[in-house]
Scaffold this motif. Structure first.
Motif, PDB file in Angstrom:
ATOM      1  N   TYR A 175      16.669 -10.174  -5.416  1.00  0.00           N
ATOM      2  CA  TYR A 175      17.631 -11.248  -5.113  1.00  0.00           C
ATOM      3  C   TYR A 175      17.269 -11.959  -3.812  1.00  0.00           C
ATOM      4  O   TYR A 175      17.498 -13.158  -3.657  1.00  0.00           O
ATOM      5  CB  TYR A 175      19.056 -10.698  -5.023  1.00  0.00           C
ATOM      6  N   ALA A 176      16.733 -11.192  -2.859  1.00  0.00           N
ATOM      7  CA  ALA A 176      16.333 -11.807  -1.580  1.00  0.00           C
ATOM      8  C   ALA A 176      15.102 -12.699  -1.738  1.00  0.00           C
ATOM      9  O   ALA A 176      14.771 -13.458  -0.830  1.00  0.00           O
ATOM     10  CB  ALA A 176      16.060 -10.720  -0.551  1.00  0.00           C
ATOM     11  N   ARG A 177      14.444 -12.572  -2.898  1.00  0.00           N
ATOM     12  CA  ARG A 177      13.241 -13.378  -3.156  1.00  0.00           C
ATOM     13  C   ARG A 177      13.510 -14.551  -4.086  1.00  0.00           C
ATOM     14  O   ARG A 177      12.557 -15.150  -4.610  1.00  0.00           O
ATOM     15  CB  ARG A 177      12.175 -12.502  -3.821  1.00  0.00           C
ATOM     16  N   ILE A 178      14.745 -14.841  -4.370  1.00  0.00           N
ATOM     17  CA  ILE A 178      15.049 -15.942  -5.299  1.00  0.00           C
ATOM     18  C   ILE A 178      14.374 -17.219  -4.772  1.00  0.00           C
ATOM     19  O   ILE A 178      14.630 -17.640  -3.636  1.00  0.00           O
ATOM     20  CB  ILE A 178      16.577 -16.132  -5.445  1.00  0.00           C
ATOM     21  N   PRO A 179      13.461 -17.794  -5.562  1.00  0.00           N
ATOM     22  CA  PRO A 179      12.629 -18.877  -5.015  1.00  0.00           C
ATOM     23  C   PRO A 179      13.398 -20.085  -4.513  1.00  0.00           C
ATOM     24  O   PRO A 179      13.024 -20.683  -3.502  1.00  0.00           O
ATOM     25  CB  PRO A 179      11.720 -19.271  -6.182  1.00  0.00           C
ATOM     26  N   GLU A 180      14.476 -20.439  -5.201  1.00  0.00           N
ATOM     27  CA  GLU A 180      15.224 -21.631  -4.742  1.00  0.00           C
ATOM     28  C   GLU A 180      15.816 -21.385  -3.349  1.00  0.00           C
ATOM     29  O   GLU A 180      15.862 -22.296  -2.518  1.00  0.00           O
ATOM     30  CB  GLU A 180      16.364 -21.979  -5.716  1.00  0.00           C
ATOM     31  N   ILE A 181      16.275 -20.160  -3.108  1.00  0.00           N
ATOM     32  CA  ILE A 181      16.846 -19.859  -1.782  1.00  0.00           C
ATOM     33  C   ILE A 181      15.734 -19.892  -0.739  1.00  0.00           C
ATOM     34  O   ILE A 181      15.879 -20.476   0.339  1.00  0.00           O
ATOM     35  CB  ILE A 181      17.591 -18.505  -1.811  1.00  0.00           C
ATOM     36  N   LEU A 182      14.582 -19.316  -1.070  1.00  0.00           N
ATOM     37  CA  LEU A 182      13.460 -19.342  -0.119  1.00  0.00           C
ATOM     38  C   LEU A 182      13.001 -20.777   0.152  1.00  0.00           C
ATOM     39  O   LEU A 182      12.645 -21.119   1.281  1.00  0.00           O
ATOM     40  CB  LEU A 182      12.301 -18.501  -0.646  1.00  0.00           C
ATOM     41  N   ASP A 183      13.026 -21.611  -0.876  1.00  0.00           N
ATOM     42  CA  ASP A 183      12.640 -23.017  -0.661  1.00  0.00           C
ATOM     43  C   ASP A 183      13.553 -23.685   0.369  1.00  0.00           C
ATOM     44  O   ASP A 183      13.087 -24.402   1.258  1.00  0.00           O
ATOM     45  CB  ASP A 183      12.744 -23.817  -1.967  1.00  0.00           C
ATOM     46  N   MET A 184      14.844 -23.421   0.220  1.00  0.00           N
ATOM     47  CA  MET A 184      15.800 -24.050   1.155  1.00  0.00           C
ATOM     48  C   MET A 184      15.596 -23.495   2.562  1.00  0.00           C
ATOM     49  O   MET A 184      15.578 -24.242   3.541  1.00  0.00           O
ATOM     50  CB  MET A 184      17.232 -23.805   0.670  1.00  0.00           C
ATOM     51  N   VAL A 185      15.415 -22.179   2.641  1.00  0.00           N
ATOM     52  CA  VAL A 185      15.216 -21.547   3.956  1.00  0.00           C
ATOM     53  C   VAL A 185      13.938 -22.081   4.595  1.00  0.00           C
ATOM     54  O   VAL A 185      13.893 -22.354   5.801  1.00  0.00           O
ATOM     55  CB  VAL A 185      15.191 -20.004   3.791  1.00  0.00           C
ATOM     56  N   GLU A 186      12.915 -22.281   3.781  1.00  0.00           N
ATOM     57  CA  GLU A 186      11.645 -22.804   4.322  1.00  0.00           C
ATOM     58  C   GLU A 186      11.842 -24.182   4.952  1.00  0.00           C
ATOM     59  O   GLU A 186      11.249 -24.491   5.991  1.00  0.00           O
ATOM     60  CB  GLU A 186      10.592 -22.857   3.204  1.00  0.00           C
ATOM     61  N   GLN A 187      12.679 -25.004   4.341  1.00  0.00           N
ATOM     62  CA  GLN A 187      12.930 -26.326   4.933  1.00  0.00           C
ATOM     63  C   GLN A 187      13.596 -26.203   6.308  1.00  0.00           C
ATOM     64  O   GLN A 187      13.461 -27.073   7.149  1.00  0.00           O
ATOM     65  CB  GLN A 187      13.840 -27.146   4.021  1.00  0.00           C
ATOM     66  N   LEU A 188      14.310 -25.092   6.522  1.00  0.00           N
ATOM     67  CA  LEU A 188      15.082 -24.949   7.765  1.00  0.00           C
ATOM     68  C   LEU A 188      14.327 -24.204   8.856  1.00  0.00           C
ATOM     69  O   LEU A 188      14.498 -24.501  10.035  1.00  0.00           O
ATOM     70  CB  LEU A 188      16.404 -24.225   7.459  1.00  0.00           C
ATOM     71  N   ILE A 189      13.490 -23.215   8.471  1.00  0.00           N
ATOM     72  CA  ILE A 189      12.836 -22.398   9.517  1.00  0.00           C
ATOM     73  C   ILE A 189      11.312 -22.420   9.424  1.00  0.00           C
ATOM     74  O   ILE A 189      10.654 -21.750  10.210  1.00  0.00           O
ATOM     75  CB  ILE A 189      13.348 -20.935   9.522  1.00  0.00           C
ATOM     76  N   GLY A 190      10.778 -23.161   8.460  1.00  0.00           N
ATOM     77  CA  GLY A 190       9.323 -23.267   8.378  1.00  0.00           C
ATOM     78  C   GLY A 190       8.725 -22.343   7.323  1.00  0.00           C
ATOM     79  O   GLY A 190       9.425 -21.556   6.695  1.00  0.00           O
ATOM     80  N   PRO A 191       7.393 -22.444   7.135  1.00  0.00           N
ATOM     81  CA  PRO A 191       6.738 -21.822   5.973  1.00  0.00           C
ATOM     82  C   PRO A 191       6.434 -20.325   6.101  1.00  0.00           C
ATOM     83  O   PRO A 191       6.091 -19.692   5.115  1.00  0.00           O
ATOM     84  CB  PRO A 191       5.420 -22.598   5.890  1.00  0.00           C
ATOM     85  N   ASP A 192       6.550 -19.765   7.307  1.00  0.00           N
ATOM     86  CA  ASP A 192       6.201 -18.350   7.511  1.00  0.00           C
ATOM     87  C   ASP A 192       7.493 -17.557   7.628  1.00  0.00           C
ATOM     88  O   ASP A 192       8.189 -17.621   8.654  1.00  0.00           O
ATOM     89  CB  ASP A 192       5.358 -18.202   8.775  1.00  0.00           C
ATOM     90  N   ILE A 193       7.793 -16.802   6.577  1.00  0.00           N
ATOM     91  CA  ILE A 193       9.149 -16.232   6.466  1.00  0.00           C
ATOM     92  C   ILE A 193       9.084 -14.728   6.225  1.00  0.00           C
ATOM     93  O   ILE A 193       8.429 -14.254   5.289  1.00  0.00           O
ATOM     94  CB  ILE A 193       9.910 -16.885   5.291  1.00  0.00           C
ATOM     95  N   ALA A 194       9.804 -13.976   7.085  1.00  0.00           N
ATOM     96  CA  ALA A 194       9.951 -12.529   6.868  1.00  0.00           C
ATOM     97  C   ALA A 194      11.407 -12.214   6.543  1.00  0.00           C
ATOM     98  O   ALA A 194      12.317 -12.757   7.175  1.00  0.00           O
ATOM     99  CB  ALA A 194       9.536 -11.758   8.114  1.00  0.00           C
ATOM    100  N   LEU A 195      11.593 -11.350   5.561  1.00  0.00           N
ATOM    101  CA  LEU A 195      12.918 -10.786   5.299  1.00  0.00           C
ATOM    102  C   LEU A 195      13.026  -9.529   6.141  1.00  0.00           C
ATOM    103  O   LEU A 195      12.182  -8.637   6.044  1.00  0.00           O
ATOM    104  CB  LEU A 195      13.047 -10.413   3.823  1.00  0.00           C
ATOM    105  N   TRP A 196      14.057  -9.448   6.990  1.00  0.00           N
ATOM    106  CA  TRP A 196      14.161  -8.242   7.815  1.00  0.00           C
ATOM    107  C   TRP A 196      15.480  -7.511   7.609  1.00  0.00           C
ATOM    108  O   TRP A 196      15.658  -6.396   8.100  1.00  0.00           O
ATOM    109  CB  TRP A 196      13.968  -8.576   9.301  1.00  0.00           C
ATOM    110  N   GLY A 197      16.420  -8.086   6.840  1.00  0.00           N
ATOM    111  CA  GLY A 197      17.680  -7.379   6.629  1.00  0.00           C
ATOM    112  C   GLY A 197      18.489  -7.999   5.509  1.00  0.00           C
ATOM    113  O   GLY A 197      18.266  -9.158   5.130  1.00  0.00           O
ATOM    114  N   THR A 198      19.392  -7.188   4.968  1.00  0.00           N
ATOM    115  CA  THR A 198      20.374  -7.680   3.999  1.00  0.00           C
ATOM    116  C   THR A 198      21.661  -6.868   4.208  1.00  0.00           C
ATOM    117  O   THR A 198      21.609  -5.763   4.754  1.00  0.00           O
ATOM    118  CB  THR A 198      19.930  -7.486   2.531  1.00  0.00           C
ATOM    119  N   THR A 199      22.757  -7.427   3.776  1.00  0.00           N
ATOM    120  CA  THR A 199      24.030  -6.682   3.811  1.00  0.00           C
ATOM    121  C   THR A 199      24.914  -7.187   2.682  1.00  0.00           C
ATOM    122  O   THR A 199      24.926  -8.394   2.392  1.00  0.00           O
ATOM    123  CB  THR A 199      24.775  -6.910   5.158  1.00  0.00           C
TER     124      THR A 199
END
Ligand SMILES: O=C(O)CCC(=O)C(=O)O
Length: 273
Positions: A80-104
């Motif tokens: 679920y943390a890898r859902i591509p549409e969510i990552l696409d949106m996050v990439e627009q906000l924080i850039g192309p190099d993205i680490a997942l470090w937590g979930t709750t």
């Protein structure tokens, strides 16, 4: 589970501008109904597998082998943390190099769901420079009655951590509480979401939520994405823990989801064994 491997989604320019200006955005996108149904069923399974862990604050369900709190997680939460549409949106906000470090999962049960005190996420986290975009996925309709997320728009702008004090009382889902003179609650905006909608918020944004006094559950699954221009510094994590932070960051696994480790300091091996 391969969720929408080929799907993509872009925030509009106005949505990106709103995030930077206000510290959050509620995008015009929602989870496909089948994925939402699956996630809700997985939340039931998570609770059943962890009868000793309160559902208000279930930390790191994406780590199958005993996350924080001894939580027995499941790999599907990583999917679920890898859902591509969510990552696409996050990439627009924080850039192309993205680490997942937590979930709750903040799964406030009806009637008893706890208050999340006003806070800034950055107060809790060992990331320098402080940076993270949190994607909060609504598993249920969220309204003021069942304790939806509330934020102070624009409070991220100074990029300053405000004064917090520790409060370990049981009626709170988190224990670092922002001083009341650091914000004006009259400015708060409620995130009224339908199940399947997502909100995105910045690490410095002041936010919290009221207890769930309704007869409807209010569950959300939040994924924390860091640009790898920042360092997830486990030594700072150790110091935060010594100060009263309840979470052990020293063994927290990181996943590089897109791009490369831009700062070159992040350790993607720790905690995966
Ligand atoms: O779900 C909530 O009420 C609080 C969530 C929160 O504080 C966060 O995602 O940073």
């Amino acid at each position: 589970m391969n969720i929408h491997a080929s799907a993509s989604h872009r925030l509009s320019d106005a949505e990106v501008a709103h995030y930077h200006d206000q510290g959050y955005v509620i995008p015009d996108w929602r989870l496909p109904p089948a994925v939402l149904d699956r996630m809700r069923a997985d939340f039931e399974a998570l609770k059943a597998a962890n009868p000793g862990v309160g559902s208000d604050n279930m930390i790191c369900p994406h780590i199958p082998a005993g996350g924080v709190q001894g939580l027995k997680g499941a790999g599907v939460w990583l999917d679920y943390a890898r859902i591509p549409e969510i990552l696409d949106m996050v990439e627009q906000l924080i850039g192309p190099d993205i680490a997942l470090w937590g979930t709750t999962v903040f799964g406030k049960p009806p009637g008893t769901g706890k208050r999340v005190p006003w806070h800034q996420d950055g107060e809790y986290w060992p990331i320098r420079p402080l940076a993270t975009c949190s994607a909060w996925i609504a598993l249920d309709d969220a309204t003021p009655e069942n304790g939806c997320l509330r934020v102070i728009p624009g409070s991220h702008k100074q990029q300053r951590l405000r004064a917090h004090a520790q409060d370990d009382s049981d009626e709170l889902a988190l224990n670092q509480v922002l001083s009341p003179d650091e914000y004006d609650e009259a400015e708060a905006v409620d995130f009224v979401l339908q199940a399947g909608q997502v909100s995105l918020h910045d690490v410095y944004l002041v936010h919290g939520s009221e207890p769930n006094r309704s007869d409807r559950r209010r569950a959300g699954y939040v994924c924390r994405y860091m640009p790898t221009t920042s360092h997830f510094d486990r030594e700072i994590g150790r110091a935060l823990q010594a100060k009263g932070n309840l979470v052990d960051f020293t063994t927290r696994p990181l996943w590089l989801l897109r791009g490369t480790d831009a700062c070159g300091l992040n350790d993607f091996r720790v905690g995966h064994g």
